[in-house]
Design an enzyme around this catalytic site. Sequence first.
Site, PDB file in Angstrom:
ATOM      1  N   ARG A 163      74.330  45.911 -45.336  1.00  0.00           N
ATOM      2  CA  ARG A 163      73.009  46.531 -45.179  1.00  0.00           C
ATOM      3  C   ARG A 163      72.296  46.707 -46.519  1.00  0.00           C
ATOM      4  NH1 ARG A 163      74.584  44.757 -41.481  1.00  0.00           N
ATOM      5  NH2 ARG A 163      75.163  45.664 -39.492  1.00  0.00           N
ATOM      6  N   SER A 238      69.761  52.774 -35.934  1.00  0.00           N
ATOM      7  CA  SER A 238      70.837  53.489 -36.621  1.00  0.00           C
ATOM      8  C   SER A 238      70.295  54.149 -37.886  1.00  0.00           C
ATOM      9  CB  SER A 238      71.973  52.533 -36.985  1.00  0.00           C
ATOM     10  OG  SER A 238      72.552  51.987 -35.818  1.00  0.00           O
ATOM     11  N   GLU A 334      70.031  55.020 -43.701  1.00  0.00           N
ATOM     12  CA  GLU A 334      69.724  53.593 -43.629  1.00  0.00           C
ATOM     13  C   GLU A 334      68.226  53.317 -43.780  1.00  0.00           C
ATOM     14  OE1 GLU A 334      70.809  50.111 -40.500  1.00  0.00           O
ATOM     15  OE2 GLU A 334      72.426  51.485 -40.973  1.00  0.00           O
TER      16      GLU A 334
END
Length: 339
Positions: A163, A238, A334
């Site tokens: 990520r 998320s 995130e």
Amino acid sequence: MLQPIFQDLTSFNTLGLRSRAAAFVRHESASELSALSDVADRFGRVFILGGGSNVVLASQLDSLVVKVEARGVQLWSETDSELVIEAQAGEVWHDFVAQCVDKGWDGLENLALIPGTVGAAPVQNIGAYGVELDQRFHSLVAWDLHERRQVEMSAGECRFSYRDSFFKHAQPGRWLIVAVRFRLPKPWRAVTTYPDLQRHPLLARSAGAVTARQVFDAVCEIRRRKLPDPAVLGNAGSFFKNPIVSAGRHDSIEAEHPGLVAYPQEHGFYKLAAGWLIEHTGWKGRRVGPVGVHDRQALVLVNYGGANAENIRNLADAIRADVAARYGVMLEQEPVAVV
């Protein structure tokens, strides 16, 4: 000539947070890139906005906001061993994946229904259900707003990791991704190693070889069942990364908390399931004013209506503090906080 305008951004972020931009322009064509640099030179800060699915927008943005909306998809090259598909950065990611499946360009179906745009996908190095973007990445084209030049970047130059990518650490607002190319292997093989896919009836009862369409449909069904639709309930998918810890740290947490969900990684590390940590601190389904934690997926923070960035930040901070106190693990956000 591009002329910045005032713009309400509430409908331009999937969390649905109240936000306004004092200066806003749309990028729709490569022919505008030089003019875009001219406009950017007049502002101290620039923020590149794609689908707004991975951002937490402040109530007031003083930077120049560039909304990427350039469209187009083409077969860029083909050999006996691969297809390379090029998509413009403003393409909606899920629509692009669906188009690939329709055309028999197989390899991206596990990434169906991830919100956002093609241009944002490599920034986040998106991944789901056993496939990571960097496994399908060929190259990208980006515009350097400061030096007024177009460059092509390989996977190595993008510095992909979990990520993460070069773009998350580069000077904010300098790089605008113009187009992304994806390498799709021939022959194609279905990736169904993820437990939810292995258990899915559509794949389990397949009489012959699993098709990309079946994987695509299964992923869509699973995501729709587990995750709220941003058009119905504001969310950014998320919200926390799954933390990576050493084997020793994993073992000590598991000893105190049997049932810990974790996945072995390379070099003796473990990826902990952040959703499990959040759920077992009692946050799943809890609401704090206009925001809360989704009742079916603890990784997802939701906006019940009228929330702003401060509401989300306070909720995220409270969750992080409880997880840290109980498990000694600090969760990392995130979505990008944009101020």
